[in-house]
Design an enzyme around this catalytic site. Structure first.
Site, PDB file in Angstrom:
ATOM      1  N   ASP A 229      19.642  -7.368 -21.710  1.00 37.66           N
ATOM      2  CA  ASP A 229      18.744  -6.853 -22.728  1.00 37.66           C
ATOM      3  C   ASP A 229      18.736  -5.313 -22.672  1.00 37.66           C
ATOM      4  OD1 ASP A 229      17.627  -7.423 -20.171  1.00 37.66           O
ATOM      5  OD2 ASP A 229      15.593  -7.520 -20.990  1.00 37.66           O
TER       6      ASP A 229
ATOM      7  N   GLU B 267      18.872   0.947 -10.297  1.00 40.51           N
ATOM      8  CA  GLU B 267      19.084  -0.313 -11.003  1.00 40.51           C
ATOM      9  C   GLU B 267      20.492  -0.459 -11.560  1.00 40.51           C
ATOM     10  OE1 GLU B 267      16.897  -2.634 -14.730  1.00 40.51           O
ATOM     11  OE2 GLU B 267      16.846  -0.444 -14.592  1.00 40.51           O
TER      12      GLU B 267
END
Length: 547
Positions: free
Chosen positions: A320, A503
């Site tokens: 996403d 991340e």
């Protein structure tokens, strides 16, 4: 950073979308029938946007917090209905202070803090020291908290991600085991099994607002990981949960005629059954409420609930967002996630089927074993038939247009990871990946630069692991090693410069990972896990440089 908002008049276009989204927030009869069986504060209709809808919409629209997830995670200090009624009564009073009202009625969460880097520490030692900082134990959340109760300890990713996540956790568990934290990994597997028992599936993350969707199904991989050390009893113990997760993903399949789709399953014209991503709600995501409202507003020719559903399905995919799901490959408002049978999802479903078959054999259930062997064989045949691009790589199948995607992405390596690929197709896929996705900092996610975080130039830890495992499985050891060492080199570069793990990374090595709807996050669970596991596999890549 918090912002004061003395007034919060809605833009007319946003007001129209908000009215429509709020009216659609109450689950329909069909949604209630299909919703997981829960009670009390953790029922599906207890999500923050439904528990105090007027206040929730006002706060998110006013952007009181830099991150929309902050208020979604805030815990009401008293009955939510009472807070909402109080807000409706007071909001039009002269001098009403929205931020002050929120601060008086909610416990506002902080970001997850991580440890300071000690001079001279290697990456492996730093990661080993991070696990306790990222571990949480809270079996009984306080009243009105959106967190789901978890009986055992778990590891959070870090930054804005304060709860346990589904597919993140498999890659975190890889590192926990290599760090000697096997008990933490066992606890996380037990937590996921308990979530299946309680809700009928594993939600995207351990929050009420994630209950309407799942994430890439890695539970069977977690079971396999545990069975490597604890033996066959692990398969027998978790067979009920494996079967129940499978039932969640396959719900409605038996009623489908060729050419039909329902929820997470589709039957193609030739009768082949494949899976797709979905979400049971069609409203803005609470954790990205204003992002979703604005995306729907950017696509005025599409009904807003359709856009919301596609955005939510994209969130279930874990990617996403990515050009993979975009109709024009560049604009978020053209998102059509549910119109694809994704190559990664169907590879993971194949592994789930083969794991259930294995578990049934271990449990002396031969009929069950034969059934799931047959299901896995049929899925492998369907994937081979429909998800192979003749240009030499695996790709997603466009259900609506009845054609395979022409886009090369890192998901092309999932059939190798699952052992579905033929040797010839594995070799062709390796050639395509080397030519189009390999970079000095690891494997690109896609070749397109769209500003979305699951596109170029980003390199994500889980995709590096899938690539390395899949390529090694098919004898492509040189490419596997190059991807791993390139990625580890980039992780080390950022670690040396910024004293942390993050991340996602820039595969070109020219900048830092970015894009998407929130800033780059520190921590970081699955990066720690994959890097720790890769350093064991390729010990020569460990640097001794001090930060």
């Amino acid at each position: 950073m918090n912002r004061r908002a003395p007034a919060f008049a809605l833009h007319p276009a946003l007001a129209a979308l908000l009215l429509g989204s709020l009216c659609g927030c109450v689950p329909t009869a069909a949604q209630r029938e299909n919703a997981p069986a829960t009670t009390g504060v953790h029922a599906p209709d207890a999500t923050p946007d439904l528990a105090y809808p007027a206040l929730f919409a006002a706060v998110q629209h006013a952007e009181l917090f830099d991150d929309q997830k902050t208020f979604a995670d805030a815990r009401p200090l008293r009955d939510p209905a009472g807070i909402d009624a109080d807000f409706l009564e007071k909001r039009d009073a002269p001098g009403f202070d929205l931020m002050g009202f929120v601060q008086a009625n909610f416990d506002i969460p902080a970001q997850v803090a991580t440890a300071e880097v000690k001079v001279g520490r290697t990456l492996a030692a730093h990661i080993d020291g991070l696990w306790p900082r990222l571990t949480r134990t809270d079996p009984a959340p306080l009243p009105y908290d959106s967190r789901l109760p978890l009986r055992r300890s778990y590891v959070v990713p870090g930054g804005r991600f304060r709860e346990m996540y589904y597919w993140d956790s498999y890659f975190t568990m890889l590192g926990l085991i290599e760090s000697g934290e096997r008990e933490r990994a066992r606890d996380m597997l037990a937590n996921f099994a308990a979530l299946i028992d309680e809700y009928g599936h594993i939600p995207n993350g351990a929050r009420t607002y994630y209950l309407s969707r799942s994430q890439p199904p890695y539970f069977s991989h977690m079971v396999e990981l545990e069975a490597r050390t604890d033996g066959d009893d692990v398969y027998r113990r978790y067979l009920p949960q494996l079967r129940r997760e499978y039932a969640f993903w396959m719900r409605g399949a038996e009623r489908l005629a060729p050419g039909q789709a329902s929820r997470r399953v589709v039957r193609l014209a030739d009768g082949s059954v494949l899976n797709r991503y979905w979400d049971d709600r069609d409203t803005p995501r609470p954790e990205a409420w204003l992002h979703d409202v604005r995306t729907a507003a950017s696509a005025p020719d599409r009904p807003a609930p359709d856009v919301f559903r596609e955005l939510r399905a994209g969130a279930e995919s874990g990617w996403d967002y990515s050009s993979r799901w975009l109709g024009d490959r560049k604009t978020l408002g053209t998102i059509r996630t549910t119109q694809y049978a994704p190559v990664d999802l169907n590879s993971l479903m194949h592994h789930l089927e083969t794991t259930i078959a294995l578990a049934c054999r271990k449990a002396a259930q031969p009929d069950c074993a034969r059934e799931f062997d047959d299901r896995a064989a049929k899925r492998a045949a369907a994937l081979s038939m429909h998800l192979w691009n003749a240009d030499g790589f695996y790709a997603d199948y466009d259900i609506e247009r009845r054609q395979v995607s022409a886009q090369v992405t890192a998901a092309a390596l999932y059939p190798l990871f699952a052992g579905i690929a033929s040797p010839q197709r594995a070799k062709l896929t390796a050639l395509a990946v080397r030519a189009q996705l390999l970079q000095p900092g690891g494997l690109l996610t896609t070749t397109l630069r769209t500003g979305q975080q699951w596109d170029a130039p980003n390199a994500w830890a889980p995709l590096q692991w899938v690539a390395v495992e899949g390529l090694d499985r098919y004898g492509e050891a040189a490419l596997a090693r190059e991807i791993a060492t390139n990625f580890l080199r980039e992780v080390q570069r950022v670690f040396d410069a910024r004293h942390k793990l993050v991340e996602k990374y820039d595969a070109t090595g020219q900048a830092h990972g970015g894009g998407g709807e929130y800033p780059l996050q520190d921590g970081f669970g699955w990066t720690n896990g994959v890097v720790r596991a890769l350093l064991v596999r390729y010990p020569e890549a460990q640097s001794q440089r001090a930060p």
